[in-house]
Design a protein around this motif. Structure first.
Motif, PDB file in Angstrom:
ATOM      1  N   ARG A  48       0.841  -1.148  -0.105  1.00  0.00           N
ATOM      2  CA  ARG A  48      -0.041  -0.060   0.008  1.00  0.00           C
ATOM      3  C   ARG A  48       0.753   1.048  -0.156  1.00  0.00           C
ATOM      4  O   ARG A  48       0.497   2.333  -0.431  1.00  0.00           O
ATOM      5  CB  ARG A  48      -0.892   0.089   1.265  1.00  0.00           C
ATOM      6  N   GLY A  49       1.985   1.072   0.251  1.00  0.00           N
ATOM      7  CA  GLY A  49       2.943   2.493   0.269  1.00  0.00           C
ATOM      8  C   GLY A  49       2.743   3.243   1.761  1.00  0.00           C
ATOM      9  O   GLY A  49       3.167   4.270   1.635  1.00  0.00           O
ATOM     10  N   SER A  50       2.689   2.112   2.785  1.00  0.00           N
ATOM     11  CA  SER A  50       2.522   3.012   4.207  1.00  0.00           C
ATOM     12  C   SER A  50       3.715   3.376   4.546  1.00  0.00           C
ATOM     13  O   SER A  50       4.974   3.356   4.255  1.00  0.00           O
ATOM     14  CB  SER A  50       2.089   1.975   5.083  1.00  0.00           C
ATOM     15  N   SER A  51       3.733   4.475   5.420  1.00  0.00           N
ATOM     16  CA  SER A  51       4.898   5.188   5.948  1.00  0.00           C
ATOM     17  C   SER A  51       5.906   3.966   6.537  1.00  0.00           C
ATOM     18  O   SER A  51       5.581   3.300   7.109  1.00  0.00           O
ATOM     19  CB  SER A  51       4.659   6.102   7.092  1.00  0.00           C
ATOM     20  N   LEU A  52       7.210   4.669   6.505  1.00  0.00           N
ATOM     21  CA  LEU A  52       8.427   3.895   7.260  1.00  0.00           C
ATOM     22  C   LEU A  52       7.913   3.576   8.623  1.00  0.00           C
ATOM     23  O   LEU A  52       8.231   2.649   9.401  1.00  0.00           O
ATOM     24  CB  LEU A  52       9.691   4.412   7.099  1.00  0.00           C
ATOM     25  N   ASP A  53       7.491   4.382   9.418  1.00  0.00           N
ATOM     26  CA  ASP A  53       6.911   4.489  10.790  1.00  0.00           C
ATOM     27  C   ASP A  53       6.143   3.186  10.966  1.00  0.00           C
ATOM     28  O   ASP A  53       6.002   2.498  12.079  1.00  0.00           O
ATOM     29  CB  ASP A  53       6.371   5.764  11.419  1.00  0.00           C
ATOM     30  N   VAL A  54       4.985   3.171  10.019  1.00  0.00           N
ATOM     31  CA  VAL A  54       4.119   2.285  10.294  1.00  0.00           C
ATOM     32  C   VAL A  54       4.693   0.845   9.800  1.00  0.00           C
ATOM     33  O   VAL A  54       4.479  -0.395  10.661  1.00  0.00           O
ATOM     34  CB  VAL A  54       2.917   2.471   9.325  1.00  0.00           C
ATOM     35  N   LEU A  55       5.557   0.752   8.732  1.00  0.00           N
ATOM     36  CA  LEU A  55       6.287  -0.603   8.595  1.00  0.00           C
ATOM     37  C   LEU A  55       7.120  -0.941   9.642  1.00  0.00           C
ATOM     38  O   LEU A  55       7.417  -2.179   9.971  1.00  0.00           O
ATOM     39  CB  LEU A  55       6.874  -0.393   7.155  1.00  0.00           C
ATOM     40  N   ALA A  56       8.029  -0.033  10.363  1.00  0.00           N
ATOM     41  CA  ALA A  56       8.694  -0.300  11.374  1.00  0.00           C
ATOM     42  C   ALA A  56       7.957  -0.868  12.589  1.00  0.00           C
ATOM     43  O   ALA A  56       8.589  -1.709  13.202  1.00  0.00           O
ATOM     44  CB  ALA A  56       9.608   1.106  11.763  1.00  0.00           C
ATOM     45  N   ALA A  57       6.732  -0.339  12.666  1.00  0.00           N
ATOM     46  CA  ALA A  57       5.954  -0.995  13.860  1.00  0.00           C
ATOM     47  C   ALA A  57       5.652  -2.417  13.577  1.00  0.00           C
ATOM     48  O   ALA A  57       5.641  -3.360  14.436  1.00  0.00           O
ATOM     49  CB  ALA A  57       4.739  -0.106  14.061  1.00  0.00           C
ATOM     50  N   HIS A  58       5.171  -2.654  12.388  1.00  0.00           N
ATOM     51  CA  HIS A  58       5.092  -3.971  11.841  1.00  0.00           C
ATOM     52  C   HIS A  58       5.944  -4.933  12.103  1.00  0.00           C
ATOM     53  O   HIS A  58       5.807  -6.089  12.744  1.00  0.00           O
ATOM     54  CB  HIS A  58       4.385  -3.951  10.400  1.00  0.00           C
ATOM     55  N   LEU A  59       7.232  -4.352  11.584  1.00  0.00           N
ATOM     56  CA  LEU A  59       8.608  -5.245  11.941  1.00  0.00           C
ATOM     57  C   LEU A  59       8.763  -5.579  13.384  1.00  0.00           C
ATOM     58  O   LEU A  59       9.026  -6.703  13.791  1.00  0.00           O
ATOM     59  CB  LEU A  59       9.638  -4.762  11.060  1.00  0.00           C
ATOM     60  N   ASN A  60       8.695  -4.638  14.278  1.00  0.00           N
ATOM     61  CA  ASN A  60       9.011  -4.735  15.636  1.00  0.00           C
ATOM     62  C   ASN A  60       7.927  -5.737  16.049  1.00  0.00           C
ATOM     63  O   ASN A  60       8.409  -6.765  16.710  1.00  0.00           O
ATOM     64  CB  ASN A  60       8.832  -3.276  16.237  1.00  0.00           C
ATOM     65  N   LEU A  61       6.713  -5.594  15.932  1.00  0.00           N
ATOM     66  CA  LEU A  61       5.696  -6.593  16.370  1.00  0.00           C
ATOM     67  C   LEU A  61       6.026  -8.152  16.002  1.00  0.00           C
ATOM     68  O   LEU A  61       5.855  -9.041  16.675  1.00  0.00           O
ATOM     69  CB  LEU A  61       4.331  -6.237  15.814  1.00  0.00           C
ATOM     70  N   LEU A  62       6.604  -8.246  14.382  1.00  0.00           N
ATOM     71  CA  LEU A  62       6.839  -9.723  13.975  1.00  0.00           C
ATOM     72  C   LEU A  62       7.927 -10.168  14.888  1.00  0.00           C
ATOM     73  O   LEU A  62       8.292 -11.209  15.088  1.00  0.00           O
ATOM     74  CB  LEU A  62       7.175  -9.126  12.526  1.00  0.00           C
ATOM     75  N   ILE A  63       9.013  -9.361  15.170  1.00  0.00           N
ATOM     76  CA  ILE A  63      10.394  -9.743  15.747  1.00  0.00           C
ATOM     77  C   ILE A  63       9.999 -10.419  17.388  1.00  0.00           C
ATOM     78  O   ILE A  63      10.315 -11.276  17.550  1.00  0.00           O
ATOM     79  CB  ILE A  63      11.350  -8.890  15.748  1.00  0.00           C
ATOM     80  N   LEU A  64       8.950  -9.175  17.783  1.00  0.00           N
ATOM     81  CA  LEU A  64       8.763  -9.807  19.120  1.00  0.00           C
ATOM     82  C   LEU A  64       7.831 -11.232  19.177  1.00  0.00           C
ATOM     83  O   LEU A  64       7.987 -11.786  20.070  1.00  0.00           O
ATOM     84  CB  LEU A  64       8.035  -8.724  19.842  1.00  0.00           C
ATOM     85  N   SER A  65       6.828 -11.124  18.170  1.00  0.00           N
ATOM     86  CA  SER A  65       6.010 -12.583  18.306  1.00  0.00           C
ATOM     87  C   SER A  65       6.969 -13.739  17.763  1.00  0.00           C
ATOM     88  O   SER A  65       6.676 -14.679  18.465  1.00  0.00           O
ATOM     89  CB  SER A  65       5.212 -12.153  17.241  1.00  0.00           C
ATOM     90  N   THR A  66       7.975 -13.471  17.036  1.00  0.00           N
ATOM     91  CA  THR A  66       8.818 -14.600  16.561  1.00  0.00           C
ATOM     92  C   THR A  66       9.626 -14.871  17.745  1.00  0.00           C
ATOM     93  O   THR A  66       9.979 -16.189  18.203  1.00  0.00           O
ATOM     94  CB  THR A  66       9.780 -14.203  15.499  1.00  0.00           C
ATOM     95  N   LEU A  67      10.228 -13.999  18.636  1.00  0.00           N
ATOM     96  CA  LEU A  67      10.926 -14.376  19.779  1.00  0.00           C
ATOM     97  C   LEU A  67       9.803 -15.134  20.822  1.00  0.00           C
ATOM     98  O   LEU A  67      10.687 -15.567  21.718  1.00  0.00           O
ATOM     99  CB  LEU A  67      11.696 -13.042  20.277  1.00  0.00           C
ATOM    100  N   ASN A  68       8.664 -14.966  20.748  1.00  0.00           N
ATOM    101  CA  ASN A  68       7.914 -15.672  21.786  1.00  0.00           C
ATOM    102  C   ASN A  68       7.349 -16.949  21.207  1.00  0.00           C
ATOM    103  O   ASN A  68       6.731 -17.706  21.917  1.00  0.00           O
ATOM    104  CB  ASN A  68       6.651 -14.557  21.967  1.00  0.00           C
ATOM    105  N   LEU A  69       7.913 -17.460  20.035  1.00  0.00           N
ATOM    106  CA  LEU A  69       7.691 -18.724  19.508  1.00  0.00           C
ATOM    107  C   LEU A  69       8.361 -19.740  20.597  1.00  0.00           C
ATOM    108  O   LEU A  69       9.405 -19.458  20.904  1.00  0.00           O
ATOM    109  CB  LEU A  69       7.965 -18.831  18.199  1.00  0.00           C
ATOM    110  N   PRO A  70       7.803 -20.976  20.676  1.00  0.00           N
ATOM    111  CA  PRO A  70       8.319 -21.943  21.598  1.00  0.00           C
ATOM    112  C   PRO A  70       9.837 -22.227  21.031  1.00  0.00           C
ATOM    113  O   PRO A  70      10.012 -22.465  19.534  1.00  0.00           O
ATOM    114  CB  PRO A  70       7.459 -23.274  21.642  1.00  0.00           C
ATOM    115  N   PHE A  71      10.961 -22.317  21.886  1.00  0.00           N
ATOM    116  CA  PHE A  71      12.178 -22.575  21.258  1.00  0.00           C
ATOM    117  C   PHE A  71      12.699 -21.745  20.338  1.00  0.00           C
ATOM    118  O   PHE A  71      13.975 -22.059  19.761  1.00  0.00           O
ATOM    119  CB  PHE A  71      12.072 -24.215  20.867  1.00  0.00           C
ATOM    120  N   SER A  72      12.220 -20.559  20.068  1.00  0.00           N
ATOM    121  CA  SER A  72      12.884 -19.842  18.900  1.00  0.00           C
ATOM    122  C   SER A  72      14.113 -19.041  19.684  1.00  0.00           C
ATOM    123  O   SER A  72      15.239 -18.770  18.989  1.00  0.00           O
ATOM    124  CB  SER A  72      11.999 -18.769  18.424  1.00  0.00           C
TER     125      SER A  72
END
Length: 268
Positions: free
Chosen positions: A130-154
């Protein structure tokens, strides 16, 4: 011959979100130019080689590739999933996220019965297209990383201060492994004592700082032996050993093989 460098991000681009290409053509071993890569596969089969380690590709598997990782794919079934390429600058507002990446293993299972990770990835790609701002995309990336770290055994759960210090140590090694081989030199740059640095390494990696430095040098030596035709003397020179005999001695101490024995073994 040297290991190829791929740059899928133009110099002015900080982030890219895409679907995995639906092809099974093997790729040539290569390293990345200045960016991190997170890969989340929902489908596929074959092999993924990272450094000198070969991993089976299975559905619902994730991979983290750091700045200097050498890797290649050899799929036997068409893959599907998402690929996130990003430079560290995109997470300037989320320093804990970039440092926490050092906790991730090279590969991890996506044990996610509600498909939360893939739902996040779908939304992330939608915002990117969609071409969202870098701030929005950075927030998505931050959430993805945190969610990945919370996966079992990751990843193990560690104190944030220790994570930050380990991340700094790892960055310094990646930048200077060929020229700085003494623990004291790294401790000085981090403005901590050697004892403190060793404590950090033992807490997080269950080894001492000297072994972490040696491991990084060994990884680069294996990469050169595996993915190039360079002579042992050339590899020794590139890693700043005083002569090839010292490099051979170092390599044999770490692997119980000479560099040539190792090269012959992996090509069998």
């Amino acid at each position: 011959m040297s290991i190829g460098v791929k740059s899928k991000l133009e110099s002015e681009i900080l982030l890219k979100v895409s679907r995995m290409k639906p092809v099974i053509k093997p790729t040539v071993p290569h390293r990345h130019a200045g960016y991190h890569e997170l890969i989340f596969l929902s489908k596929g089969a074959g092999f993924h080689t990272i450094g000198d380690e070969k991993f089976d590709v299975t559905p619902n598997t994730g991979y983290y590739l750091g700045l200097s990782e050498v890797h290649c794919w050899d799929f036997s079934k068409i893959p599907d999933g998402y690929v996130i390429l990003f430079k560290e600058e995109v997470l300037a507002q989320y320093p804990n996220a970039i440092n926490s990446l050092f906790q991730l293993t090279k590969t991890f299972e996506i044990v996610d019965s509600e498909e939360q990770i893939f739902t996040l990835l779908e939304a992330f790609q939608r915002e990117y297209k969609r071409g969202s701002s870098l701030d929005v995309l950075a927030a998505h990336l931050n959430l993805l990383i945190l969610s990945t770290l919370n996966l079992p055994f990751s990843a193990p759960k560690l104190d944030s201060t220790v994570i930050d210090q380990l991340a700094l140590f790892k960055r310094l090694i990646n930048e200077h492994y060929a020229h700085l081989k003494n623990v004291q030199e790294y401790a000085d740059r981090m403005k901590i004592s050697v004892r403190k640095l060793n404590t950090i390494c033992k807490t997080t990696l269950h080894t001492n700082a000297r072994e972490v430095i040696k491991e990084r040098i060994l990884i680069e030596a294996k990469n050169s032996l595996t993915h190039t035709s360079n002579q042992v003397t050339e590899i020794a020179y590139s890693l700043n050993f005083s002569d090839s005999s010292n490099f051979v001695k170092f390599f044999k101490q770490q692997t119980n093989l000479t560099p040539l024995e190792y090269r012959s073994k992996i090509k069998v």
